[in-house]
Structures are given as C-alpha cells and as structure tokens.
Design an enzyme around this catalytic site. Structure first.
Site, PDB file in Angstrom:
ATOM      1  N   LYS A  79       0.845  -1.190   0.000  1.00 53.76           N
ATOM      2  CA  LYS A  79       0.000   0.000   0.000  1.00 53.76           C
ATOM      3  C   LYS A  79       0.883   1.243   0.000  1.00 53.76           C
ATOM      4  CE  LYS A  79      -3.667  -2.148   2.808  1.00 53.76           C
ATOM      5  NZ  LYS A  79      -4.789  -2.150   1.873  1.00 53.76           N
ATOM      6  N   ARG A  97     -10.190 -11.797   1.280  1.00 54.81           N
ATOM      7  CA  ARG A  97     -11.043 -12.854   0.723  1.00 54.81           C
ATOM      8  C   ARG A  97     -10.386 -14.211   0.847  1.00 54.81           C
ATOM      9  NH1 ARG A  97     -11.332  -9.677  -4.726  1.00 54.81           N
ATOM     10  NH2 ARG A  97     -11.042  -8.062  -3.156  1.00 54.81           N
TER      11      ARG A  97
END
Length: 381
Positions: free
Chosen positions: A284, A357
């Site tokens: 990030k 996920r």
C-alpha cells in the site's frame, strides 16, 4: 441503588432518582434545538436546569448568541447550583421523523430520541475527568445510557487523557438490576472490541491477539480452540496460511463458542482478523498508519461471542477468527502464486492486497460444518 460494575475504559455508571439540578456533578450535559423560526428551544433536560437557575441558562445562551445546530456545544457556568457547569449540545431543527417536542411546547421542534442520544454522546466524548450527569427522562432509556456511557470511553494505554470518573443518570423510574447487568455486559464487549482495534499493530500480531482472545474467553465463560499454521496447512487452508507467511508470526485460526440453552443450530460469525495489512508485495502507498484497523471484523465477532458467554441466551453463538499479518518479507506470498484452498479450489493471486477474501474463504470453509442456522462474515469496509 448500588453502582453498576462497568468496564474500566468507561466512566462508572450511577443511576439515580434525584432530579438533575440536585446532582453533585462537575458538568451536567443537556440538549437544545431550534424551533421553526430558528430560535432557541430548550429540551426538557435543559428546561429543568433553566427553571432551577431562575432562567439563567436560557439568558446566558441567548446573550452569547448560541445557535443549537446539530452538535453545537456551549459551556455555561451557573453560580449557586450544585454542579460546576452546564454543557449544552444542539440537536438542530425539526426533522419530522418522530414525535417529542423539544421543550414541551407543541410549536417547538420535534427531534427523534436517536438524535438526542447522539447529541449527548457528542458532548460527553469531549469531556475529561470529574463527575458528569445526564437525564434519561421519566423512564430508563437503555439506549441513551449506553450511548452516553460509551461516549466516556477512552483508550488511555498510551495517553494520560482521563475519562470522566462517574456518569450520573437521572431518571424518575430506576432500572432493574437485570437491566443494569445486561447493559454492563454489552459495554464490556464493546470496550473489548474497541481496545483490540486501538492496539498498535506491533502489539497485536497473531500470537498476542490469540493470547488476548484466550484471556477474555476465560473471563467470559467461552470455549476456545486454536489452530496453528501447521495445523491449518494440514487442513489444506492455503489461503489463510499464505496471507500470513510473510510475517514473523504465522497465521492462526481461533474458534470461540458461547454455548446456548436451547440445543438449536448455532449462529456462526466469521471475522477478518488482519492484525496489520501492509498489502504484502503489492505494498500500500497510503493509509498505512490505519492498517491496524483491518481486524475490526474479528473484534466485532469476538465481542459478540463474549457478550453471549456472559449472558447466555437460547442460541449458541460461534465466532471463527482468522488471524494473520499481511506484510512484505523474503517469505511473503507473491503475485502469480497459486494457492490451494481448504474447499479444494485453487486460486491464482494477482494482487496480494486482496488478502481478506483468501483468509475469510478458508475460515468460512472450515466453519461450514452444515449445522449452522446462518453464517455471517464480518470485515472492515
């Protein structure tokens, strides 16, 4: 009535039947709105204080040009009263969603109970130290008191900013002991979740978070079971294990069970517990200082189960907490890797910052034993 045991992160809660003006408080928090013309309209709690002060509260507000727009705050000192000062918080103009004149005048604006609760919480959130008082009206408003109590929450492990010491709640009809016990249990669960979320990422890696969950499970009468990375690998949970393999502390899976009383199918909660999410090799570039928050779903699930353990209901509640730290190192999973999941499917990783996920998919597959009333996954947005 005895004081209610409350989490140490909140002010001590004291219900009382004494009228608001008679309470020995450092600050009394009241609300005010505006009528159709935009003029000041004191709510019932503020009217009580105004009458006790011989109109001094209204006079001071009007003299200072106070406009009771949403959450607007104004401190007023009223000499000769038991309390040190009054904090007035605005509820804004009429919204038409619910009955309840602000000041008993049918022409005054109507505000919802929800707005009043939120306004009181907004005022209490800025207070530090001392004894603060609010009114719950004629009846015990559990939601108002819960909002007020949680507004006194302070995460002070690394700060010296004190929380209010005591929250006095004036109400004509005092709550039952059972109601107070229920409220105290909810407050403790919410404060546990907030504390875990607020911990810096370096202080709540999977091992430390597991220890924290086991400790609270023991206090709450909740059954706990932990799967290590080695056990998860043996189960074929390549998604969860892969997400955590760049960390010095491998992934873990924690199951928390609060047994119910009716023997029916359990409610199963599955929480995303990324104790820190740097994105892996897809690092990030912004908001890294906030990535300790990526275990908020796990905190919410754990808090719910601990609440159920302390106050058992009919249904059994189970939480599966998928713990991992998604950071970049020489052992991180890589873009292009293919992971074999617990359900037997294979997944090609095209972005290591899509770790949630993968972790949740394995946790859901392991948790889905076919006997649940419902499976709910909880993760930060």
């Amino acid at each position: 009535m005895p004081r209610t045991p409350a989490p140490e992160q909140c002010a001590e809660l004291t219900p009382t039947s004494s009228p608001l003006p008679e309470l020995d408080a450092d600050v009394v928090v009241v609300t005010a709105g505006t009528d159709a013309s935009g003029a000041l309209a004191l709510a019932e709690d503020a009217l009580v204080i105004d009458r006790a002060s011989g109109g001094a509260l209204r006079a001071a507000l009007e003299r200072g040009g106070y406009r009771a727009v949403w959450a607007a705050q104004r401190f007023v000192n009223l000499p000769g009263t038991p309390f040190g000062s009054v904090l007035v918080v605005g509820t804004g103009p009429e919204n038409g969603r619910e009955t309840g004149p602000v000041g008993g005048d049918p022409d005054a604006p109507r505000v919802t109970l929800r707005e009043r609760r939120h306004a009181l919480a907004a005022g209490l959130a800025g207070l530090t130290g001392g004894r603060v008082a609010v009114s719950s009206g004629g009846a015990w408003d559990a939601l108002l008191v819960e909002a007020a109590a949680l507004a006194t929450y302070r995460y002070d492990r690394y700060s010296e900013r004190p929380r209010p010491a005591e929250l006095l709640v004036s109400c004509a009809r005092l709550p039952h002991e059972e109601d107070l016990a229920e409220l105290s249990s909810r407050l403790r669960s919410v404060c546990f979740a907030r504390d875990w979320v607020n911990l810096p990422g370096g202080h709540k890696r999977p091992e430390a978070s597991t220890a924290l969950l086991l400790e609270e499970a023991g206090r709450s009468g909740v059954e706990a079971r932990v799967w290590t990375a080695e056990e998860l690998t043996a189960l074929g949970a390549g998604g969860l294990v892969g997400v955590g393999q760049g960390s010095a502390e491998p992934a873990r899976l924690v199951r928390l069970t609060a047994h119910g009383t009716d023997g029916g199918p359990p409610l199963v909660l599955i929480g995303k517990g990324l104790t820190y999410d740097a994105g892996g090799v897809n690092l990030k570039t912004t908001w890294l200082e906030h990535m300790k928050l990526d275990m908020g779903g796990a905190a919410a699930c754990a808090g719910a189960v601990f609440r159920s353990g302390r106050r058992p209901r009919g249904r059994t509640v189970v939480a599966w907490i998928a713990l991992a730290e998604n950071v970049m190192s020489a052992t991180s999973y890589l873009t292009g890797d293919v992971l074999r999941m617990h359900a037997g499917t294979s997944v090609e990783v095209t972005n290591t910052d899509a770790e949630g996920r993968l972790a949740l998919a394995d946790a859901m597959s392991i948790a889905d034993t076919g006997d649940a009333a419902a499976l709910l996954t909880v993760a930060p947005p």
